[in-house]
Design a protein around this motif. Structure first.
Motif, PDB file in Angstrom:
ATOM      1  N   PRO A 166       0.836  -1.204   0.000  1.00  0.00           N
ATOM      2  CA  PRO A 166       0.000   0.000   0.000  1.00  0.00           C
ATOM      3  C   PRO A 166       0.873   1.258   0.000  1.00  0.00           C
ATOM      4  CG  PRO A 166       0.030  -0.976   2.178  1.00  0.00           C
ATOM      5  CD  PRO A 166       0.772  -1.912   1.273  1.00  0.00           C
ATOM      6  N   TYR A 167       0.248   2.377  -0.246  1.00  0.00           N
ATOM      7  CA  TYR A 167       0.929   3.674  -0.229  1.00  0.00           C
ATOM      8  C   TYR A 167       0.692   4.326   1.127  1.00  0.00           C
ATOM      9  CZ  TYR A 167       1.539   3.668  -5.320  1.00  0.00           C
ATOM     10  OH  TYR A 167       1.917   3.373  -6.607  1.00  0.00           O
ATOM     11  N   THR A 168       1.721   4.944   1.661  1.00  0.00           N
ATOM     12  CA  THR A 168       1.593   5.672   2.910  1.00  0.00           C
ATOM     13  C   THR A 168       1.796   7.149   2.627  1.00  0.00           C
ATOM     14  OG1 THR A 168       2.345   3.791   4.208  1.00  0.00           O
ATOM     15  CG2 THR A 168       2.496   5.950   5.251  1.00  0.00           C
ATOM     16  N   TRP A 169       0.815   7.942   3.051  1.00  0.00           N
ATOM     17  CA  TRP A 169       0.811   9.385   2.829  1.00  0.00           C
ATOM     18  C   TRP A 169       0.875  10.092   4.175  1.00  0.00           C
ATOM     19  CZ3 TRP A 169       1.053  10.099  -2.281  1.00  0.00           C
ATOM     20  CH2 TRP A 169       0.501   9.128  -3.123  1.00  0.00           C
ATOM     21  N   VAL A 170       1.666  11.150   4.249  1.00  0.00           N
ATOM     22  CA  VAL A 170       1.694  12.006   5.433  1.00  0.00           C
ATOM     23  C   VAL A 170       1.027  13.315   5.035  1.00  0.00           C
ATOM     24  CG1 VAL A 170       3.168  13.253   7.046  1.00  0.00           C
ATOM     25  CG2 VAL A 170       3.723  10.899   6.406  1.00  0.00           C
ATOM     26  N   VAL A 171      -0.028  13.665   5.769  1.00  0.00           N
ATOM     27  CA  VAL A 171      -0.830  14.842   5.446  1.00  0.00           C
ATOM     28  C   VAL A 171      -1.053  15.690   6.697  1.00  0.00           C
ATOM     29  CG1 VAL A 171      -2.043  13.656   3.569  1.00  0.00           C
ATOM     30  CG2 VAL A 171      -3.026  13.663   5.840  1.00  0.00           C
ATOM     31  N   GLU A 172      -1.457  16.924   6.468  1.00  0.00           N
ATOM     32  CA  GLU A 172      -1.875  17.791   7.564  1.00  0.00           C
ATOM     33  C   GLU A 172      -3.392  17.932   7.494  1.00  0.00           C
ATOM     34  OE1 GLU A 172       0.406  21.387   7.011  1.00  0.00           O
ATOM     35  OE2 GLU A 172       1.848  20.704   8.509  1.00  0.00           O
ATOM     36  N   ALA A 173      -4.030  17.812   8.651  1.00  0.00           N
ATOM     37  CA  ALA A 173      -5.481  17.922   8.725  1.00  0.00           C
ATOM     38  C   ALA A 173      -5.866  18.228  10.169  1.00  0.00           C
ATOM     39  CB  ALA A 173      -6.131  16.620   8.266  1.00  0.00           C
ATOM     40  N   PRO A 174      -7.087  18.716  10.383  1.00  0.00           N
ATOM     41  CA  PRO A 174      -7.513  19.009  11.752  1.00  0.00           C
ATOM     42  C   PRO A 174      -7.811  17.753  12.577  1.00  0.00           C
ATOM     43  CG  PRO A 174      -9.243  19.589  10.193  1.00  0.00           C
ATOM     44  CD  PRO A 174      -8.046  19.198   9.395  1.00  0.00           C
ATOM     45  N   ASP A 175      -8.148  16.639  11.894  1.00  0.00           N
ATOM     46  CA  ASP A 175      -8.476  15.398  12.603  1.00  0.00           C
ATOM     47  C   ASP A 175      -8.250  14.206  11.670  1.00  0.00           C
ATOM     48  OD1 ASP A 175     -10.868  15.090  10.945  1.00  0.00           O
ATOM     49  OD2 ASP A 175     -11.789  16.598  12.224  1.00  0.00           O
ATOM     50  N   VAL A 176      -8.341  13.009  12.234  1.00  0.00           N
ATOM     51  CA  VAL A 176      -8.036  11.800  11.470  1.00  0.00           C
ATOM     52  C   VAL A 176      -9.022  11.583  10.319  1.00  0.00           C
ATOM     53  CG1 VAL A 176      -9.277  10.145  12.928  1.00  0.00           C
ATOM     54  CG2 VAL A 176      -7.250   9.403  11.667  1.00  0.00           C
ATOM     55  N   ALA A 177     -10.282  11.921  10.501  1.00  0.00           N
ATOM     56  CA  ALA A 177     -11.261  11.733   9.419  1.00  0.00           C
ATOM     57  C   ALA A 177     -10.906  12.590   8.209  1.00  0.00           C
ATOM     58  CB  ALA A 177     -12.664  12.064   9.911  1.00  0.00           C
ATOM     59  N   ASN A 178     -10.550  13.837   8.444  1.00  0.00           N
ATOM     60  CA  ASN A 178     -10.144  14.705   7.336  1.00  0.00           C
ATOM     61  C   ASN A 178      -8.825  14.254   6.726  1.00  0.00           C
ATOM     62  OD1 ASN A 178     -12.087  16.953   6.914  1.00  0.00           O
ATOM     63  ND2 ASN A 178     -11.772  17.219   9.108  1.00  0.00           N
ATOM     64  N   ALA A 179      -7.925  13.737   7.543  1.00  0.00           N
ATOM     65  CA  ALA A 179      -6.645  13.222   7.029  1.00  0.00           C
ATOM     66  C   ALA A 179      -6.891  12.037   6.097  1.00  0.00           C
ATOM     67  CB  ALA A 179      -5.742  12.816   8.189  1.00  0.00           C
ATOM     68  N   ILE A 180      -7.774  11.134   6.499  1.00  0.00           N
ATOM     69  CA  ILE A 180      -8.101   9.970   5.667  1.00  0.00           C
ATOM     70  C   ILE A 180      -8.722  10.422   4.351  1.00  0.00           C
ATOM     71  CG2 ILE A 180      -9.686   8.001   5.494  1.00  0.00           C
ATOM     72  CD1 ILE A 180      -9.076   7.487   8.501  1.00  0.00           C
ATOM     73  N   ASN A 181      -9.671  11.345   4.425  1.00  0.00           N
ATOM     74  CA  ASN A 181     -10.308  11.838   3.200  1.00  0.00           C
ATOM     75  C   ASN A 181      -9.294  12.494   2.264  1.00  0.00           C
ATOM     76  OD1 ASN A 181     -12.830  10.958   3.990  1.00  0.00           O
ATOM     77  ND2 ASN A 181     -13.404  12.906   4.891  1.00  0.00           N
ATOM     78  N   LYS A 182      -8.391  13.260   2.816  1.00  0.00           N
ATOM     79  CA  LYS A 182      -7.376  13.941   2.003  1.00  0.00           C
ATOM     80  C   LYS A 182      -6.449  12.926   1.328  1.00  0.00           C
ATOM     81  CE  LYS A 182      -4.683  18.074   2.655  1.00  0.00           C
ATOM     82  NZ  LYS A 182      -4.078  18.973   3.659  1.00  0.00           N
TER      83      LYS A 182
END
Length: 79
Positions: A19-35
């Motif tokens: 799988p691919y692993t992405w590091v993102v910035e978001a206010p919470d885990v749900a938004n991070a997953i969506n991004k």
């Protein structure tokens, strides 16, 4: 914004690819997953319905220093 690590498995999993692993910035885990899912779907030309999140490799923070896998840093990307 917080930093999250999100691991997404797309259709490549059927070919035995990791799988691919992405590091993102978001206010919470749900938004991070969506991004991460939206970016993965777009960059890999896949449908969102074909993607799965790996919950054991999705968490707040950066991957460990010696994680043993490559990760993609999207923190500099605009939303």
């Amino acid at each position: 914004m917080k930093t999250f690590t999100v691991t997404v498995a797309g259709t490549e999993r059927y070919d035995g690819e990791a799988p691919y692993t992405w590091v993102v910035e978001a206010p919470d885990v749900a938004n991070a997953i969506n991004k991460a899912m939206a970016y993965h779907a777009h960059s890999q030309d896949q449908r969102l319905s074909d993607l799965q999140i790996d919950p054991l490799h999705t968490f707040e923070g950066l991957p460990p220093v010696e994680c043993g896998y490559h990760w993609n840093d999207l923190r500099a990307q605009h939303p």
